[in-house]
Every structure is written in structure tokens, then in C-alpha cells.
Scaffold this motif. Structure first.
Motif, PDB file in Angstrom:
ATOM      1  N   GLU A 167       4.212 -11.179  -2.622  1.00 47.43           N
ATOM      2  CA  GLU A 167       3.086 -10.275  -2.860  1.00 47.43           C
ATOM      3  C   GLU A 167       3.459  -9.174  -3.853  1.00 47.43           C
ATOM      4  O   GLU A 167       3.264  -7.980  -3.590  1.00 47.43           O
TER       5      GLU A 167
ATOM      6  N   ASN B 159      -2.001  -7.981  -0.212  1.00 49.29           N
ATOM      7  CA  ASN B 159      -2.541  -9.230   0.332  1.00 49.29           C
ATOM      8  C   ASN B 159      -1.958 -10.438  -0.388  1.00 49.29           C
ATOM      9  O   ASN B 159      -1.600 -11.444   0.224  1.00 49.29           O
TER      10      ASN B 159
ATOM     11  N   TYR C  27      -7.059 -11.885   0.108  1.00 51.73           N
ATOM     12  CA  TYR C  27      -6.119 -12.483   1.064  1.00 51.73           C
ATOM     13  C   TYR C  27      -6.425 -13.965   1.211  1.00 51.73           C
ATOM     14  O   TYR C  27      -7.479 -14.350   1.712  1.00 51.73           O
TER      15      TYR C  27
ATOM     16  N   SER D 215      -3.384  -9.712   7.067  1.00 52.19           N
ATOM     17  CA  SER D 215      -3.193  -8.671   6.066  1.00 52.19           C
ATOM     18  C   SER D 215      -2.639  -7.395   6.701  1.00 52.19           C
ATOM     19  O   SER D 215      -2.923  -7.090   7.866  1.00 52.19           O
TER      20      SER D 215
ATOM     21  N   GLU E 178      -9.808  -6.129   0.931  1.00 56.61           N
ATOM     22  CA  GLU E 178      -9.455  -6.935  -0.242  1.00 56.61           C
ATOM     23  C   GLU E 178     -10.060  -6.235  -1.452  1.00 56.61           C
ATOM     24  O   GLU E 178     -11.273  -6.210  -1.596  1.00 56.61           O
TER      25      GLU E 178
END
Length: 305
Positions: A111, A135, A154, A165, A170
Motif C-alpha cells: 500500500e 487502502n 479498497y 481497511s 475510500e
């Protein structure tokens, strides 16, 4: 971004140089006056991958893309060669070149955002947000000054140990050049995905793939305002041409003019079209990453990335 792990191992091959097939037939799609005369359909370069993504073009016109399940970045050179650029590529997804010539990657294995130099050395630009893991950076656009906008939806990955998450949504983020932490600039989309900005740095297009819509925003020193619905279609990856037309992916390639009117649809013979960019010395070849394949199509318009 969607894919299935198929376990395909990539190999080196030689492919034709940048070109489109010229034939005296009508194209097999609605060209909308953006596809070159005589170009019948997207031409397959190779079908050796598990899932292609992240199409990005360097200053010379070479095109880079990812095979995310196989954890590789490939380069399609101006000489028409398909060359492995990087193995163990951080499960790179969306990519874009910064003004300094570094390939900036959404490396969602951990990530992170990576900056990959021509020597393939990696610098991690972003590891987390306040100690919490992102995410999974998905796509990004970099302006002329090196500032980054990126989407962070995500999507559960089979190579992650976590199953949820660590963040409160998001979002779309803005990472100023040299900054160590990003700022959330869009927080009300279901699942932001494809993203691209205009060369003048004044307009940003963001796809909400979860809601099947694409929005346009005005940019002012990293801040976004004046949100307007651009079209009723979401998109995985996105690009622009010199006329301001916006190219969306998913079911093939759909082209909208700058006002949001659909002007063309280009079928691609794959289950999912993930990303695209213009490449070649004259930027008039559209490169399309779609499922297991890489395709190209000669265009009458030039790309601006």
C-alpha cells in the motif's frame, strides 16, 4: 482494477514496431473521428500476461505497463521490443511519469507510492497516512510541477494478510511534491478509481467506479472545487488527447468529448479493459492494457500525457 490470478509466467518476445494496419475497410467500431483512417481494430501485441494494468508513457514515447498478478513491469520500446523492466515490482497498479523522468507507481503490495528511476532504484514516496496503511493506491496523475493526485479504493488482494481497511473511507488524495503526507481532497465517492488531469493543470477527472460515474473538478493549488458530473460511466484507467477528449475503460474503450458527450466506442476482445495511454514518437498510437493482453491502435489524434 480487477483481475484473476492465472499463474502465467512472462517471457521475452519481439513484436512489431509502433504502427497501425492500413486497410481500405471501414473500422469495426464507432471511431468518432479519433481513430486513424484505415485502422480496423486494436492490434494484439502479446497475450502472455495474467492481468495488464498501469499503462504509462515516458518523454521519448516508450510505454510501460504492469502485469500485476505476476508482479512485473514491462516496457514496449520505440523499436517494437517487449522488454522486462522490473521484476518484484511491488504489485504495481496505476503508473505515471513525473517531470524528472521517474516512473511513479501505485505499489499496492504494501500500500505504497513508489518512484522508480531509470536505473530501477526505488524510492518510497508514501508509506502510510498518520501510521495507518493506505487502502491500496490504485491510479494517479502527476501535474507539471510534480504534485500527485491519487485514488485509494479498497480492493481485497489475495497477497494481503489483512482483511479490512484501516482508514475511514475510500478517497482521492493530493500529495504535494516533496511532502511526506497527503491531503484528502475527495471523500464522498463510493470507490474512486481512474484519474487524469489536463495539461494546463486546471481540471481533474475522477472516476467513481463503484457508482458508475465520472466527475470533473477544478484544480486550484491542490484544492478541488466545482464538482460536476462529466458522464454516467465509471472507469478503471483514463487518458486524454489533444482535443480534450477523455478516454474511459472497462467495456473496451469509450471516448467522450470535453463536454461529456460520447463520441466513440472501441471494442477490445477481452473481458476487461483496465488502462491505456498514447505512446510512440508522435504520440498517435493508443496502447491498451486489457486482461491478459496488450493492444495498440493507430489514432488521428495525439495524446497529451
Amino acid at each position: 482494477m480487477r483481475y484473476l490470478f492465472i499463474g502465467m509466467q512472462a517471457i521475452f518476445i519481439g513484436v512489431p514496431a509502433f504502427c497501425g494496419r492500413a486497410m481500405a475497410q471501414a473500422p469495426a467500431f464507432d471511431s468518432g473521428w479519433v481513430v486513424a483512417e484505415g485502422a480496423i481494430q486494436p492490434q494484439l501485441v502479446s497475450h502472455q500476461f495474467a492481468f495488464t494494468e498501469g499503462a504509462a508513457v515516458d518523454k521519448a514515447g516508450n510505454v510501460f505497463f504492469t502485469d500485476q498478478p505476476n508482479n512485473k513491469i514491462w516496457e514496449y520500446t520505440l523499436e517494437g521490443e517487449l522488454v522486462l523492466f522490473m521484476d518484484s515490482a511491488g504489485r504495481s497498479n496505476g503508473m505515471y511519469f513525473d517531470p524528472g523522468g521517474r516512473l511513479v507507481s501505485c505499489a499496492d503490495e504494501q500500500e505504497q507510492l513508489w518512484a522508480i528511476g531509470p536505473d530501477r532504484r526505488v524510492r518510497v514516496l508514501l508509506r502510510d497516512i498518520g501510521g495507518r496503511r493506505l487502502n491500496g493506491p490504485n491510479d494517479l496523475w502527476i501535474d507539471a510541477k510534480g504534485n500527485i493526485f491519487f485514488t485509494d479504493p479498497y480492493y481485497q488482494r489475495p497477497y494481503w494478510s489483512r482483511t479490512r481497511s484501516e482508514l475511514d473511507g475510500e478517497k482521492v488524495y493530493y500529495l504535494p511534491r516533496g511532502a511526506k503526507q497527503p491531503v484528502a481532497v475527495v471523500a464522498d465517492l463510493k470507490k474512486p478509481n481512474g484519474i487524469v488531469g489536463t495539461p494546463d493543470g486546471k481540471t481533474l477527472y475522477v472516476s467513481d467506479l463503484g457508482d458508475g460515474k465520472t466527475y470533473a473538478y477544478s484544480i486550484d493549488r491542490g484544492r478541488l472545487s466545482d464538482r460536476r458530473l462529466f458522464c454516467m460511466q465509471g472507469s478503471d484507467g483514463m487518458t486524454l488527447d489533444e482535443r480534450g477528449n477523455v478516454y474511459l475503460t472497462g467495456n473496451g474503450v469509450t471516448v467522450y468529448d470535453r463536454l461529456g458527450k460520447k463520441i466513440a466506442h472501441i471494442p477490445v476482445p477481452e473481458q476487461w479493459t483496465a488502462n491505456l495511454c498514447f505512446g510512440g514518437r508522435d504520440r498517435r498510437t493508443l496502447f491498451i492494457t486489457a486482461s491478459q493482453g496488450l493492444y495498440l491502435l493507430r489514432m488521428r489524434v495525439k495524446g497529451v500525457e
